[in-house]
Design a protein around this motif. Structure first.
Motif, PDB file in Angstrom:
ATOM      1  N   ASP A  47       0.841-101.487   9.091  1.00 32.19           N
ATOM      2  CA  ASP A  47       1.090-102.944   9.088  1.00 32.19           C
ATOM      3  C   ASP A  47       2.493-103.115   8.325  1.00 32.19           C
ATOM      4  O   ASP A  47       3.338-104.104   8.891  1.00 32.19           O
ATOM      5  N   GLU A  48       2.553-102.896   7.094  1.00 34.57           N
ATOM      6  CA  GLU A  48       3.757-102.959   6.379  1.00 34.57           C
ATOM      7  C   GLU A  48       5.060-102.330   7.176  1.00 34.57           C
ATOM      8  O   GLU A  48       6.185-103.146   7.097  1.00 34.57           O
ATOM      9  N   LEU A  49       4.982-101.351   7.940  1.00 37.97           N
ATOM     10  CA  LEU A  49       5.926-100.790   8.528  1.00 37.97           C
ATOM     11  C   LEU A  49       6.416-101.673   9.620  1.00 37.97           C
ATOM     12  O   LEU A  49       7.651-101.932   9.774  1.00 37.97           O
ATOM     13  N   GLU A  50       5.371-102.325  10.315  1.00 35.84           N
ATOM     14  CA  GLU A  50       5.879-103.317  11.540  1.00 35.84           C
ATOM     15  C   GLU A  50       6.460-104.426  11.043  1.00 35.84           C
ATOM     16  O   GLU A  50       7.372-105.074  11.721  1.00 35.84           O
ATOM     17  N   ALA A  51       6.124-104.777   9.596  1.00 34.79           N
ATOM     18  CA  ALA A  51       6.600-106.191   9.278  1.00 34.79           C
ATOM     19  C   ALA A  51       8.062-105.874   8.730  1.00 34.79           C
ATOM     20  O   ALA A  51       8.941-106.841   8.809  1.00 34.79           O
ATOM     21  N   ASP A  52       8.285-104.453   8.159  1.00 37.28           N
ATOM     22  CA  ASP A  52       9.749-104.395   7.716  1.00 37.28           C
ATOM     23  C   ASP A  52      10.484-104.233   9.106  1.00 37.28           C
ATOM     24  O   ASP A  52      11.870-104.605   9.023  1.00 37.28           O
ATOM     25  N   LEU A  53      10.065-103.756  10.402  1.00 41.39           N
ATOM     26  CA  LEU A  53      10.801-103.857  11.362  1.00 41.39           C
ATOM     27  C   LEU A  53      11.252-105.291  11.942  1.00 41.39           C
ATOM     28  O   LEU A  53      12.512-105.525  12.362  1.00 41.39           O
ATOM     29  N   ARG A  54      10.219-105.954  11.897  1.00 40.20           N
ATOM     30  CA  ARG A  54      10.654-107.261  12.397  1.00 40.20           C
ATOM     31  C   ARG A  54      11.650-107.987  11.361  1.00 40.20           C
ATOM     32  O   ARG A  54      12.202-108.906  11.784  1.00 40.20           O
ATOM     33  N   ALA A  55      11.324-107.642  10.113  1.00 40.18           N
ATOM     34  CA  ALA A  55      12.573-108.257   9.286  1.00 40.18           C
ATOM     35  C   ALA A  55      13.862-107.612   9.190  1.00 40.18           C
ATOM     36  O   ALA A  55      14.726-108.061   8.538  1.00 40.18           O
ATOM     37  N   GLY A  56      14.074-106.240  10.147  1.00 45.71           N
ATOM     38  CA  GLY A  56      15.128-105.859  10.123  1.00 45.71           C
ATOM     39  C   GLY A  56      15.253-104.888   8.916  1.00 45.71           C
ATOM     40  O   GLY A  56      16.514-104.327   8.704  1.00 45.71           O
ATOM     41  N   THR A  57      14.384-104.622   7.833  1.00 44.47           N
ATOM     42  CA  THR A  57      14.530-103.832   6.746  1.00 44.47           C
ATOM     43  C   THR A  57      14.694-102.461   7.310  1.00 44.47           C
ATOM     44  O   THR A  57      15.487-101.416   6.573  1.00 44.47           O
ATOM     45  N   VAL A  58      13.911-101.877   8.204  1.00 46.36           N
ATOM     46  CA  VAL A  58      13.831-100.748   8.763  1.00 46.36           C
ATOM     47  C   VAL A  58      14.221-100.540  10.221  1.00 46.36           C
ATOM     48  O   VAL A  58      13.991-101.494  10.916  1.00 46.36           O
ATOM     49  N   ALA A  59      15.328 -99.720  10.384  1.00 47.37           N
ATOM     50  CA  ALA A  59      16.060 -99.642  11.802  1.00 47.37           C
ATOM     51  C   ALA A  59      15.012 -98.950  12.888  1.00 47.37           C
ATOM     52  O   ALA A  59      13.970 -98.317  12.647  1.00 47.37           O
ATOM     53  N   PRO A  60      15.200 -99.756  14.047  1.00 43.99           N
ATOM     54  CA  PRO A  60      14.215 -99.123  15.210  1.00 43.99           C
ATOM     55  C   PRO A  60      14.091 -97.837  15.365  1.00 43.99           C
ATOM     56  O   PRO A  60      13.197 -97.345  15.649  1.00 43.99           O
ATOM     57  N   GLU A  61      15.369 -97.118  15.235  1.00 46.21           N
ATOM     58  CA  GLU A  61      15.535 -95.913  15.616  1.00 46.21           C
ATOM     59  C   GLU A  61      14.563 -94.771  14.616  1.00 46.21           C
ATOM     60  O   GLU A  61      14.082 -93.853  14.827  1.00 46.21           O
ATOM     61  N   HIS A  62      14.289 -95.503  13.421  1.00 46.35           N
ATOM     62  CA  HIS A  62      13.507 -94.736  12.476  1.00 46.35           C
ATOM     63  C   HIS A  62      11.955 -95.022  12.482  1.00 46.35           C
ATOM     64  O   HIS A  62      11.020 -94.709  11.831  1.00 46.35           O
ATOM     65  N   ARG A  63      11.706 -95.748  13.528  1.00 47.25           N
ATOM     66  CA  ARG A  63      10.173 -96.429  13.525  1.00 47.25           C
ATOM     67  C   ARG A  63       9.156 -95.314  13.623  1.00 47.25           C
ATOM     68  O   ARG A  63       8.124 -95.061  13.127  1.00 47.25           O
ATOM     69  N   ARG A  64       9.592 -94.499  15.011  1.00 44.16           N
ATOM     70  CA  ARG A  64       8.662 -93.270  15.116  1.00 44.16           C
ATOM     71  C   ARG A  64       8.638 -92.402  14.120  1.00 44.16           C
ATOM     72  O   ARG A  64       7.426 -91.696  13.677  1.00 44.16           O
ATOM     73  N   GLU A  65       9.834 -92.026  13.532  1.00 45.44           N
ATOM     74  CA  GLU A  65       9.587 -91.178  12.403  1.00 45.44           C
ATOM     75  C   GLU A  65       8.857 -91.494  11.155  1.00 45.44           C
ATOM     76  O   GLU A  65       7.894 -90.933  10.664  1.00 45.44           O
ATOM     77  N   ALA A  66       8.857 -92.915  10.847  1.00 46.50           N
ATOM     78  CA  ALA A  66       8.104 -93.323   9.762  1.00 46.50           C
ATOM     79  C   ALA A  66       6.327 -93.134  10.190  1.00 46.50           C
ATOM     80  O   ALA A  66       5.532 -93.073   9.392  1.00 46.50           O
ATOM     81  N   ARG A  67       6.057 -93.644  11.416  1.00 46.37           N
ATOM     82  CA  ARG A  67       4.706 -93.930  12.131  1.00 46.37           C
ATOM     83  C   ARG A  67       4.205 -92.258  11.807  1.00 46.37           C
ATOM     84  O   ARG A  67       3.100 -92.103  11.656  1.00 46.37           O
ATOM     85  N   ASP A  68       5.005 -91.284  12.309  1.00 38.68           N
ATOM     86  CA  ASP A  68       4.502 -89.922  12.359  1.00 38.68           C
ATOM     87  C   ASP A  68       4.173 -89.620  10.911  1.00 38.68           C
ATOM     88  O   ASP A  68       3.255 -88.691  10.704  1.00 38.68           O
ATOM     89  N   GLU A  69       5.125 -89.957  10.064  1.00 42.62           N
ATOM     90  CA  GLU A  69       4.777 -89.448   8.439  1.00 42.62           C
ATOM     91  C   GLU A  69       3.421 -90.162   7.976  1.00 42.62           C
ATOM     92  O   GLU A  69       2.728 -89.496   7.350  1.00 42.62           O
ATOM     93  N   VAL A  70       3.277 -91.423   8.337  1.00 44.09           N
ATOM     94  CA  VAL A  70       1.796 -91.898   7.878  1.00 44.09           C
ATOM     95  C   VAL A  70       0.943 -91.258   8.533  1.00 44.09           C
ATOM     96  O   VAL A  70      -0.259 -90.906   7.981  1.00 44.09           O
ATOM     97  N   GLY A  71       1.017 -91.016   9.916  1.00 44.35           N
ATOM     98  CA  GLY A  71      -0.165 -90.369  10.288  1.00 44.35           C
ATOM     99  C   GLY A  71      -0.637 -88.844   9.951  1.00 44.35           C
ATOM    100  O   GLY A  71      -1.575 -88.324   9.575  1.00 44.35           O
TER     101      GLY A  71
END
Length: 421
Positions: A47-71
């Motif tokens: 949930d925090e990762l999605e919030a950072d994406l919406r706020a622009g703190t995390v770039a969209p191209e790093h989203r999958r990489e971050a979600r895979d790391e959490v999983g």
């Protein structure tokens, strides 16, 4: 007493009911609790990762990489929890019957043993108990007193160096009219506290009771030792004066009585009794030459003779004791005189001048029994084979009694101190 033990048993049952079930019941700890907690933690990270994406703190191209790391971290932690879960589950669910049985045996036993050692079981007797119904008056029963004395005797066996305990035991035996046992306890107390004059005076008094009220031998030695320690010891002075009267030394008796009288409060009853003894000695020392003095009101007169048939024939030098004792209460003589068997038959007079103790006299007694006893050994304490006769109960002041010595003293079992009966 029954109510006390019922309440104690109820408390033990409640205690065991709280302790035993957890030990006997298999634990059912939730196996999924740790896994669910880990999943909630990582779900929060997503949930925090999605919030950072919406706020622009995390770039969209790093989203999958971050979600895979959490999983990946979630899967690793879940595997670790599953590996540890069987051992934890087995330990939590295993019952402990051995520990439960041990507690069931030890806790009630320990409670009872501690109470018997530290508590006072004698105090449990209540007026409602069938054998103690008379306690509604507040007076302890003979069984209670005997039980407390036996409890004290038992304690002194394990703690023999307690002088105050031995004194208490001796006085308890004296109150129970067991002078032999009291003398043994006083002997132990005197050994532990040899410089206590009052204690030696009490010991002498009990020894005199053992000897039927006669102050001689060991009793006289204790009196003399008490006066050597404290020349003003009141009881020792009174006993010393009585001993002097017994052996016919009226001048020594007068000196002791006068010494004691100076120590007492002038308006006390004891001072009045001592003054009466002093006056009695003065009357005996200087009789009225105009004629015989009238007998005191409490005096008992009579005549003693032997029966025609006796179990044995007494020797002429055997001692004859003639004495009066209270019909009820202590058997200590109120007045006593000694003669020889060769003088029988003879007349006698018993009065306060023959008292063994200033506080134990004919003039203060009600109904009494007069006895005549022939002792081959000359000991004041009755013994097997002594010849005996008696008259009474009568009122003090009776005249012209006739006492026939026609019986024999039978053997009696010796009473020894005992912690239990």
């Amino acid at each position: 007493m029954t109510i006390f033990w019922l309440l104690a048993a109820a408390l033990i049952v409640v205690t065991m009911a709280g302790l035993l079930p957890p030990l006997l019941r298999a634990s059912r700890a939730p196996q999924r609790a740790d896994t669910d907690t880990a999943a909630d933690l990582y779900r929060g990270q997503l949930d925090e990762l999605e919030a950072d994406l919406r706020a622009g703190t995390v770039a969209p191209e790093h989203r999958r990489e971050a979600r895979d790391e959490v999983g990946r971290r979630l899967l690793d932690d879940a595997a670790s929890l599953e590996a540890a879960s069987p051992a934890r589950s087995s330990a939590a669910s295993r019952p402990s019957p051995l520990l439960a049985a041990l507690l069931l045996a030890l806790i009630p036993s320990a409670a009872i043993v501690l109470y018997l050692h530290l508590g006072n079981p004698i105090a449990l007797w209540q007026a409602a108990d069938p054998d103690h119904a008379h306690e509604v008056t507040g007076a302890p029963s003979a069984a209670q007193i005997e039980g407390m004395v036996n409890q004290l005797a038992q304690r002194l066996r394990s703690e023999p160096d307690d002088p105050e305990g031995w004194v208490m035991l001796a006085r308890s035996y004296a109150a129970l009219e067991r002078p032999g046992d009291a003398a043994m306890a006083f002997a132990k107390a005197v050994t532990l506290s040899p410089d206590e004059p009052a204690l030696r005076a009490d010991y002498a008094d009990v020894l005199a009771s053992v000897e039927g009220g006669v102050l001689n031998g060991l009793a006289l030695a204790q009196i003399q030792r008490a006066l050597a320690l404290d020349p003003d010891q009141p009881k020792a002075l009174a006993l010393s004066a009585s001993a002097a009267m017994e052996r016919g030394d009226t001048q020594e008796a007068l000196r002791q009585w006068q010494h004691l009288h100076r120590l007492l409060p002038p308006d006390s009853q004891t001072a009045a009794r001592v003054a009466a003894n002093i006056a009695q000695i003065g009357t005996q020392a200087a009789p009225d030459k105009a004629g015989p003095q009238p007998l005191p009101a409490e005096a008992i007169t009579g005549r003693v003779r032997l029966a025609d048939q006796l179990p044995r024939t007494p020797a002429a030098n055997e001692t004859v004791f003639v004495y009066a004792r209270a019909a009820e209460g202590p058997r200590i003589p109120l007045a006593v005189m000694k003669r020889r068997a060769g003088e029988l038959p003879f007349s006698f007079t018993l009065d306060d001048s023959l008292a063994m103790r200033p506080d134990h006299r004919l003039s203060g007694a009600g109904r009494v029994i007069v006895e005549a006893r022939i002792s081959p050994s000359g000991q004041a304490m009755p013994a097997e084979g002594d010849l005996i006769g008696s008259a009474g109960p009568i009122e003090a002041g009776a005249r012209d009694l006739r006492i026939v010595i026609d019986g024999v003293v039978e053997a009696r079992p010796t009473q020894l101190p005992s912690a239990s009966r």
